[in-house]
Design an enzyme around this catalytic site. Sequence first.
Site, mmCIF file in Angstrom:
data_model
loop_
_atom_site.group_PDB
_atom_site.id
_atom_site.type_symbol
_atom_site.label_atom_id
_atom_site.label_comp_id
_atom_site.label_asym_id
_atom_site.label_seq_id
_atom_site.Cartn_x
_atom_site.Cartn_y
_atom_site.Cartn_z
ATOM 1 N N HIS A 185 4.640 -8.573 -1.670
ATOM 2 C CA HIS A 185 4.105 -7.233 -1.932
ATOM 3 C C HIS A 185 3.150 -6.798 -0.827
ATOM 4 O O HIS A 185 3.249 -5.659 -0.332
ATOM 5 C CB HIS A 185 3.384 -7.215 -3.280
ATOM 6 C CG HIS A 185 2.643 -5.940 -3.556
ATOM 7 N ND1 HIS A 185 3.229 -4.844 -4.138
ATOM 8 C CD2 HIS A 185 1.350 -5.588 -3.305
ATOM 9 C CE1 HIS A 185 2.350 -3.871 -4.236
ATOM 10 N NE2 HIS A 185 1.197 -4.294 -3.738
ATOM 11 N N GLU A 186 2.245 -7.671 -0.430
ATOM 12 C CA GLU A 186 1.290 -7.313 0.614
ATOM 13 C C GLU A 186 1.992 -7.101 1.952
ATOM 14 O O GLU A 186 1.596 -6.225 2.735
ATOM 15 C CB GLU A 186 0.205 -8.390 0.744
ATOM 16 C CG GLU A 186 -0.653 -8.574 -0.503
ATOM 17 C CD GLU A 186 -1.266 -7.264 -1.013
ATOM 18 O OE1 GLU A 186 -1.490 -6.342 -0.202
ATOM 19 O OE2 GLU A 186 -1.517 -7.169 -2.220
ATOM 20 N N HIS A 211 3.264 -3.645 2.351
ATOM 21 C CA HIS A 211 2.305 -2.690 2.921
ATOM 22 C C HIS A 211 2.323 -2.754 4.451
ATOM 23 O O HIS A 211 2.195 -1.718 5.126
ATOM 24 C CB HIS A 211 0.894 -2.984 2.423
ATOM 25 C CG HIS A 211 0.674 -2.643 0.989
ATOM 26 N ND1 HIS A 211 1.019 -1.416 0.452
ATOM 27 C CD2 HIS A 211 0.145 -3.362 -0.040
ATOM 28 C CE1 HIS A 211 0.706 -1.388 -0.832
ATOM 29 N NE2 HIS A 211 0.182 -2.555 -1.165
ATOM 30 N N HIS A 241 3.170 0.295 6.996
ATOM 31 C CA HIS A 241 2.333 0.655 8.143
ATOM 32 C C HIS A 241 3.164 0.719 9.422
ATOM 33 O O HIS A 241 3.034 1.661 10.220
ATOM 34 C CB HIS A 241 1.203 -0.366 8.291
ATOM 35 C CG HIS A 241 0.196 -0.003 9.332
ATOM 36 N ND1 HIS A 241 -0.564 -0.944 9.994
ATOM 37 C CD2 HIS A 241 -0.188 1.201 9.847
ATOM 38 C CE1 HIS A 241 -1.371 -0.350 10.849
ATOM 39 N NE2 HIS A 241 -1.161 0.957 10.783
#
Length: 227
Positions: free
Chosen positions: A95-96, A99, A103
């Site tokens: 999940h991280e 991100h 980006h």
Amino acid sequence: MMIWIIFIGIAVLSWLVSYRLNSKFEKYSKIPMSNGMTGKDVAEKMLRDNGITDVKVISTRGHLTDNYNPTNKTVNLSESVYASNSIAAAAVAAHECGHAIQHATAYAPLKMRSALVPVVSFSSSIMTWILLAGIITINVFPGLLLFGIILFATTTLFSFITLPVEINASKRALVWLNRSGITNAYTHDKAEDALKSAAYTYVVAALGSLATLMYYVMIFLGGRNRN
């Protein structure tokens, strides 16, 4: 009376969601991945598979403190995720990294949220005092409370923009986990369940912020009507 019912309802819902998230994380933290990959391993592989070579995966203190920092390009995994080879660790790590991919690909909602960070940071530092002073002096300086409401509205907007950012990161994570073979028929549903539980916390936070904003707006309108 209605606004207090809403407040109480959201407070209870928030507690239930938080309890559910912690129980799910604890449950899935006890189920190991069949491939033995730790959260760190999963994160580094997902970044490589997506052609991201300038993001580091590091360990950070705390429980469920995992995050992606676009400023220094680091995926920060909590101690219970970084070195763990559990389903929960794999889901959170992916999940991280979702991100980080957002980006790298200039995902629009993430860009909007990042642009709001300085505004929200400023608003959060002074709005409590502005709102309090505005309520006390509403009959004399109604504009002060209105200014406080505008500041609070930026934090509410931030909460709602966060929703698609978090949901999309989880979607990217689950697609990659399945496609790369990190999860299998036994573990994939559990990883999805863990990420859904986390997503609910953002939904409740956004609703709570909206309810609070409505409360301040009602105070402002009530004060104007008395005048």
